[in-house]
Design an enzyme around this catalytic site. Sequence first.
Site, PDB file in Angstrom:
ATOM      1  N   HIS A  19       2.403   4.562 -92.081  1.00  0.00           N
ATOM      2  CA  HIS A  19       1.717   4.699 -90.879  1.00  0.00           C
ATOM      3  C   HIS A  19       1.065   6.093 -90.589  1.00  0.00           C
ATOM      4  O   HIS A  19       1.204   6.859 -91.567  1.00  0.00           O
ATOM      5  CB  HIS A  19       2.851   4.367 -89.494  1.00  0.00           C
ATOM      6  CG  HIS A  19       3.949   5.259 -89.693  1.00  0.00           C
ATOM      7  ND1 HIS A  19       3.802   6.704 -89.589  1.00  0.00           N
ATOM      8  CD2 HIS A  19       5.423   5.202 -89.763  1.00  0.00           C
ATOM      9  CE1 HIS A  19       5.019   7.184 -89.677  1.00  0.00           C
ATOM     10  NE2 HIS A  19       5.936   6.285 -89.866  1.00  0.00           N
ATOM     11  N   HIS A  22       2.581   9.320 -91.919  1.00  0.00           N
ATOM     12  CA  HIS A  22       2.714   9.577 -93.493  1.00  0.00           C
ATOM     13  C   HIS A  22       1.290   9.954 -93.834  1.00  0.00           C
ATOM     14  O   HIS A  22       1.095  10.759 -94.613  1.00  0.00           O
ATOM     15  CB  HIS A  22       3.056   8.155 -94.172  1.00  0.00           C
ATOM     16  CG  HIS A  22       4.365   7.655 -93.905  1.00  0.00           C
ATOM     17  ND1 HIS A  22       4.349   6.300 -93.222  1.00  0.00           N
ATOM     18  CD2 HIS A  22       5.569   8.303 -93.936  1.00  0.00           C
ATOM     19  CE1 HIS A  22       5.516   6.110 -93.205  1.00  0.00           C
ATOM     20  NE2 HIS A  22       6.258   7.098 -93.425  1.00  0.00           N
ATOM     21  N   CYS A 127      27.632   8.629 -91.380  1.00  0.00           N
ATOM     22  CA  CYS A 127      26.447   7.720 -90.638  1.00  0.00           C
ATOM     23  C   CYS A 127      25.656   6.909 -91.744  1.00  0.00           C
ATOM     24  O   CYS A 127      24.943   7.588 -92.602  1.00  0.00           O
ATOM     25  CB  CYS A 127      25.482   8.692 -90.018  1.00  0.00           C
ATOM     26  SG  CYS A 127      23.961   7.868 -89.225  1.00  0.00           S
ATOM     27  N   CYS A 130      21.835   7.552 -91.785  1.00  0.00           N
ATOM     28  CA  CYS A 130      21.272   8.635 -92.463  1.00  0.00           C
ATOM     29  C   CYS A 130      21.992   8.875 -94.118  1.00  0.00           C
ATOM     30  O   CYS A 130      21.287   9.791 -94.701  1.00  0.00           O
ATOM     31  CB  CYS A 130      21.836   9.986 -91.641  1.00  0.00           C
ATOM     32  SG  CYS A 130      21.524  10.269 -89.978  1.00  0.00           S
ATOM     33  N   CYS A 144      25.590  10.007 -83.855  1.00  0.00           N
ATOM     34  CA  CYS A 144      24.415  10.619 -84.658  1.00  0.00           C
ATOM     35  C   CYS A 144      23.106  10.782 -83.788  1.00  0.00           C
ATOM     36  O   CYS A 144      22.638   9.711 -83.266  1.00  0.00           O
ATOM     37  CB  CYS A 144      24.232   9.726 -85.946  1.00  0.00           C
ATOM     38  SG  CYS A 144      22.509   9.791 -86.638  1.00  0.00           S
ATOM     39  N   HIS A 147      20.704   7.965 -85.065  1.00  0.00           N
ATOM     40  CA  HIS A 147      20.798   6.493 -84.860  1.00  0.00           C
ATOM     41  C   HIS A 147      21.552   6.149 -83.562  1.00  0.00           C
ATOM     42  O   HIS A 147      21.690   4.878 -83.472  1.00  0.00           O
ATOM     43  CB  HIS A 147      21.439   6.169 -86.251  1.00  0.00           C
ATOM     44  CG  HIS A 147      20.720   6.358 -87.470  1.00  0.00           C
ATOM     45  ND1 HIS A 147      20.581   7.437 -88.208  1.00  0.00           N
ATOM     46  CD2 HIS A 147      19.651   5.426 -87.876  1.00  0.00           C
ATOM     47  CE1 HIS A 147      19.735   7.219 -88.977  1.00  0.00           C
ATOM     48  NE2 HIS A 147      19.074   6.077 -89.123  1.00  0.00           N
ATOM     49  N   LYS A 296       7.958   8.503 -78.789  1.00  0.00           N
ATOM     50  CA  LYS A 296       8.110   8.357 -80.455  1.00  0.00           C
ATOM     51  C   LYS A 296       7.689   6.962 -80.760  1.00  0.00           C
ATOM     52  O   LYS A 296       7.907   5.960 -80.441  1.00  0.00           O
ATOM     53  CB  LYS A 296       9.512   8.495 -80.684  1.00  0.00           C
ATOM     54  CG  LYS A 296       9.966   9.016 -82.125  1.00  0.00           C
ATOM     55  CD  LYS A 296      11.215   9.307 -82.024  1.00  0.00           C
ATOM     56  CE  LYS A 296      11.600   9.285 -83.722  1.00  0.00           C
ATOM     57  NZ  LYS A 296      12.931   9.528 -83.996  1.00  0.00           N
ATOM     58  N   LYS A 299       8.856   1.022 -84.739  1.00  0.00           N
ATOM     59  CA  LYS A 299       8.717  -0.429 -84.969  1.00  0.00           C
ATOM     60  C   LYS A 299       9.334  -1.117 -83.672  1.00  0.00           C
ATOM     61  O   LYS A 299       8.430  -1.869 -83.242  1.00  0.00           O
ATOM     62  CB  LYS A 299       9.465  -0.853 -86.239  1.00  0.00           C
ATOM     63  CG  LYS A 299       8.630  -1.131 -87.405  1.00  0.00           C
ATOM     64  CD  LYS A 299       9.073  -2.224 -88.200  1.00  0.00           C
ATOM     65  CE  LYS A 299       9.471  -1.235 -89.630  1.00  0.00           C
ATOM     66  NZ  LYS A 299      10.524  -2.247 -90.470  1.00  0.00           N
TER      67      LYS A 299
END
Length: 637
Positions: A19, A22, A127, A130, A144, A147, A296, A299
Amino acid sequence: MDRVFYITTPIYYVNARPHLGHAYTTIVADVASRYQRMQGRETFFLTGTDEHGDKIVEAARAEGMSPKSYVDKISAEFRRLWPELNISNDAFIRTTDAAHIAVVERVLQKIYDAGDIYFSEYEGLYCFGCERFYVPRELVDGKCPDHQKAPERIKESNYFFRMSRYQDWLIDHIRKYPDFIRPERYRNEVLAFLRDPLEDLCISRPKSRLQWGITLPFDSNYVTYVWFDALLNYVSALGYPEGPRFRKFWPYAQHVVAKDILKPHGIYWPIMLKAAGIPVYRHLNVHGYWNVDRTKMSKSIGNVVEPLDLKNIYGLDAFRFFLMRDMAFGLDSSFSEKALVERLNADLANDLGNLFSRVLAMLHRYFKGRVPESDPAMCDEFGKTLCAGARQTIAHYAQHMETMAFHSALAAVWEYIGEMNRYVDYMMPWELAKSPSKEGQLAAVLCSLLEGLRVVSGLIYPVMPATAATMQRHLGLDAGKPFYRLSTLESWGCLPAGTLLPKAVSLFPRIDIKQKKRTPPSARAQEETRKAEIDLEAFGRVDLRVATVTHAEAIPKAKKLLKLQVDCDGPRTIVAGIAKDYAPQNLVGRQVVIVANLKPVKLMGILSQGMLLAVGDDKGLALIHPDREVAAGASIR
Ligand code: MSP
C-alpha cells in the site's frame, strides 16, 4: 567523499498487499539511490519480503493456502509493483531464499558459540499479534499498544540473546555518532529507551507452536524468532561473509524504515551485528507515518491507499513528487487527494510546467527553435543572477539530499523555479524582441533560462526520472550522456548553440478535482479479487449479524467517521467510515449488517468492535440491511 552507497528498505511482511506506506519507503530509497548515482557513487539498493512467522501462517490459513504458496503469491505482488513505480532496486531478497537461510544459521551458530545465546525458562506476557514478549511497563492499560489486546501469560523454555551485555556499548556508539540514527527525535527515542536496563531477547519459538521459520542450527526443536531472521537480510543479500558485494557495500550501509520498527533497527540490529563481529551500519534513517485524512490507514476502516490507483489517475512522477514534497522526512503526514491535486497544480502544472513551455515557446517564436549564439559578456551581465542562483540551489539541494530531507531539497529547487519565473517577468523577453538592437540581450536571457531549466531537469531526476528525461530531450541533451551528474549540472553554459529544440510539450496538465473520475480498479486488481476464492469453511468463520443502531454521533476531528452504539448480541461500539453519507440522527433505529467477530481496533482513541457492511459506488456509500425487521443479533447464513 565516499564512492560507494548501500541502501535498504524494510523487507515487507507478506501478510498484506503493498500500500501507500510501503510505496513511500521504497520510493524514498529509490530517490536516495538515484541521487547517489548522480553523485557518481556506486550504489546498491535492496528491498524484499519477510516471509516467516505466525502472522504469515495466519494469513495463509485465512486464504486457505499453504504458507509456501501464499508467500510466493504475495511476494510476487511486491516484486511486480516496484517496476510500475519506477523503482531501481538492484536486488530483491526473500527470507525463504536458501542463501539467506544459510546466513541466518551461520550467524546464530557464531553468536551461540561465542556464549551470547543461552537457554532458559521464561514466563512472560506474550502478544501473539506482535510475536513477542512484553514487559508490563510497555503495555497501555494492560494491553499491547498495537493490538489493543491483553497479552497472554505463557511459560516456555527458549533461547535468549544476551543483549544486556551490549547496552553500554550501544549507548556509547549512539553518543559518539550523532547521525547514527536520524532525524534526531528518533535518536533521542532510542537513547530514552536505553535508560532502562535492556532485557535479553527471546530469539526462538518452540516448533510445537510454530514451524514456519528457520530451524536453530543448535536445536532442531526450535525455529528462529522472525526479527532475528529478518534483520539479517541486509547482510545475507550482499553475500555475507565472503561475497565481494558484502566487502564493497556493507561498510556504507544505510537503512530506511518508518518509526514503527525503530526498536528492532535501532537496538536489536546493531547489537546483533556487534555480537556477530560485523561492523554496524552507518545510518538508520527513520520516517514518520502516512495517515489518511488524519486517520491511521487500515484495512478495517477501508481507507488503505493503493499506489497504483494514484499512479493511474495522476501519473507516476506527480505521485512520487507529492510523496517526497509533502512529507517532512521524520514527521507524520496526512494523505489526501485534495492536497495531492493542489500540489500538482501549483508546483508542477503552474510553476515548472508553465515555465518550461513558456521558455521553449519563446525560443521557437524568436529564434526558430534554435539555441542562440550568445555573447559571453552579455550572458554574464543578463544571466548572472540565474547562474549564481543555480550554484546556490545545487549546494542546498545536495546538503538536504545527503540527509534525506527530500522535502527541503525540493523546496530549494522550487525556490529557484520561482526565481526563474520572476526573471521572465522582470526581463520581459517579449519587449526585448520588439527592438532588433536588443537581440543580443534577448539571446542572453533565453540562454540563461534554458541553462536554468537544464539544472532543474537534473535536480528533479531522482524524484521524477521520466519528467527529467522529457525535459532533457527537449533541451537537446543526449539522454545517453551523464547529464544528471551534479558535477555536470554545475557547469553553466553547456547547451550548444545552434541546436534545434523540439516544440514544448505540456509536462503536467492541470487537474480539476471535480471532474477527475477515479479509474476503475486495474484489470490485475480485479483478477486478484476473483482469484482470492475462499471455501465454505473460510466463509463460515466470518460472523455476520444484524445489529440495531441505538446511538450515533460524530467524532471530533474525524470527518469520515461516526461512533455508533449498536445492539447486536449485546451492546457494542463501532466506529464506521460513513460520516460523509449518513447523518448520525438518521441512523438511530436502523438495522445494519456487521462483521461481529472482527478483531477490535482502536480508531481515534475509540475501541471499535466490528465493522458495518456497505456498498460504495459513484454516489457514495449505501448501508446493507435486511429487507424486514429481524431480531438484533440474528446471524446471517
Ligand atoms: N517485516 C518487517 C520489517 C523487517 S525489516 C528487517 C515489517 N514489515 S511491514 O510490512 O510491516 O512494513 C513496515 C514498513 O512499511 C514501515 O517501517 C514503513 O517502511 C512501511 N509502512 C507501512 N505503513 C506505513 C505508513 N502508513 N506510512 C509510512 N510507512 C509505512 O515491519
